[in-house]
Motif scaffolding. Sequence first.
Motif, PDB file in Angstrom:
ATOM      1  N   UNK A  55      -7.987 -12.646 -49.405  1.00 40.99           N
ATOM      2  CA  UNK A  55      -7.123 -13.438 -48.077  1.00 40.99           C
ATOM      3  C   UNK A  55      -8.120 -13.416 -46.694  1.00 40.99           C
ATOM      4  N   UNK A  56      -8.401 -12.547 -46.859  1.00 37.89           N
ATOM      5  CA  UNK A  56      -9.869 -12.463 -45.531  1.00 37.89           C
ATOM      6  C   UNK A  56     -10.523 -13.207 -44.946  1.00 37.89           C
ATOM      7  N   UNK A  57     -11.447 -13.129 -46.604  1.00 41.15           N
ATOM      8  CA  UNK A  57     -12.293 -14.249 -47.212  1.00 41.15           C
ATOM      9  C   UNK A  57     -11.430 -15.176 -47.372  1.00 41.15           C
ATOM     10  N   UNK A  58     -10.332 -15.856 -47.884  1.00 40.09           N
ATOM     11  CA  UNK A  58      -9.660 -16.987 -47.405  1.00 40.09           C
ATOM     12  C   UNK A  58      -9.118 -17.960 -46.230  1.00 40.09           C
ATOM     13  N   UNK A  59      -8.982 -16.992 -45.634  1.00 33.59           N
ATOM     14  CA  UNK A  59      -9.340 -17.303 -44.144  1.00 33.59           C
ATOM     15  C   UNK A  59     -10.242 -17.273 -43.095  1.00 33.59           C
ATOM     16  N   UNK A  60     -11.435 -17.334 -43.447  1.00 29.96           N
ATOM     17  CA  UNK A  60     -12.516 -17.768 -43.289  1.00 29.96           C
ATOM     18  C   UNK A  60     -13.601 -15.908 -42.535  1.00 29.96           C
ATOM     19  N   UNK A  61     -13.232 -14.953 -42.927  1.00 30.16           N
ATOM     20  CA  UNK A  61     -13.971 -13.332 -42.190  1.00 30.16           C
ATOM     21  C   UNK A  61     -14.669 -13.328 -43.432  1.00 30.16           C
ATOM     22  N   UNK A  77     -17.517  -9.748 -55.142  1.00 25.92           N
ATOM     23  CA  UNK A  77     -18.715 -10.101 -55.005  1.00 25.92           C
ATOM     24  C   UNK A  77     -18.502 -11.962 -55.290  1.00 25.92           C
ATOM     25  N   UNK A  78     -18.217 -12.203 -56.233  1.00 27.73           N
ATOM     26  CA  UNK A  78     -18.006 -13.400 -56.968  1.00 27.73           C
ATOM     27  C   UNK A  78     -17.018 -13.833 -56.031  1.00 27.73           C
ATOM     28  N   UNK A  79     -15.710 -13.305 -55.200  1.00 32.40           N
ATOM     29  CA  UNK A  79     -15.005 -13.986 -54.157  1.00 32.40           C
ATOM     30  C   UNK A  79     -15.869 -14.250 -52.752  1.00 32.40           C
ATOM     31  N   UNK A  80     -16.933 -13.874 -52.627  1.00 29.66           N
ATOM     32  CA  UNK A  80     -17.844 -14.431 -51.607  1.00 29.66           C
ATOM     33  C   UNK A  80     -18.536 -12.884 -50.971  1.00 29.66           C
ATOM     34  N   UNK A  81     -17.278 -11.828 -50.937  1.00 33.17           N
ATOM     35  CA  UNK A  81     -17.636 -10.209 -50.023  1.00 33.17           C
ATOM     36  C   UNK A  81     -19.273  -9.874 -49.893  1.00 33.17           C
ATOM     37  N   UNK A  82     -19.693  -9.516 -49.596  1.00 36.53           N
ATOM     38  CA  UNK A  82     -20.998  -8.831 -49.114  1.00 36.53           C
ATOM     39  C   UNK A  82     -19.968  -7.166 -49.796  1.00 36.53           C
TER      40      UNK A  82
END
Length: 335
Positions: A55-61, A77-82
């Motif tokens: 949800x943090x990623x979805x909200x632009x973080x 990782x697939x969701x966009x996290x480092x």
Amino acid sequence: MAALGKARFLLQHKCSVYKLSGCRYFSVQSVRHSESKSPVGFIGLGNMGGPMAKNLIKNGYSVTVFDVSEQSKEDLRKAGANVVSSPAAVASEVDTIVTMLPSNPHVIEVYTGKSGILSTVKPGSLLIDSSTIDPMVSIDMAEQCSKKNATFMDAPVSGGVLAAASGALTFMVGGPASEFPAAKIILENMGKNVIHCGGVGTGEAAKVCNNMMLAISMIGASETMNMGIKLGLEPKVLKDVLCTSSARCWSLDTYNPVPGVLEGVPSSKDYQGGFATELMVKDLGLAQNVATTLKSPTPLGSLAHQIYRVMCNKGYARKDFSSAYMFLQDEKEEK
């Protein structure tokens, strides 16, 4: 007993100055970035932490994560996290970190271990722990963080896996009032209610009370649904009646324990996912320890603790705690 007396004092103390083990420490005034989308670290990517980080990623973080599970790390990782290799690696990259861990030892290791957060933490960092742990451990972590010029806040959650996925959690926050606005900016991306309960440890105190009530109500919901179904009532009809009457509660209308009554909840997925019975036992143990220390009578809380412990011994440890309904069914079949 002296230490427990100090704990009680600290949980009631509203100021930003705390007394611990004869020393004094002050809440750290943060030097974090002012922009709301500063990078965030997240450690602990289980049934609750994984959706929260997403949800943090979805909200632009921009989110930097760590977990001991390779599968959980790959999912983020697939969701966009480092993805990094340790809690220390997370702390070296960001100055705001959220942790969501199973129990006291996990929190202590992640924060103070050889590769823990405090080995590389940046001065002025904000460290938010959403684990459900002993309030005294939160107080101790706050002291350890303060020595590194970082601020620790306890912020356990309520709402379960569905609320974690939808960003509708309730956060119970304990820590300096001066730091609450900064914490709230982050937490609002994962929840709909963010409540400041007081000083460090009060968030955990509120959560212990909440989970004791939840455990009791789930057993009551399971007993009631079981009896009504035996009386010939169709499960969904019985749920509708109860949820529009004085018996309405979260365990019935949002997290019903009977398979097929609600979609998406653990009871309709063979009690997989959700909040494991063994974790409920852990939380009820925390509640009973507090109750014993404060001489606060909790007869139903004590009985609920016993019932969930028996469930663990009967093979329900890894199943969601709403499997109390199936446990009652099994008990009937054995008699």
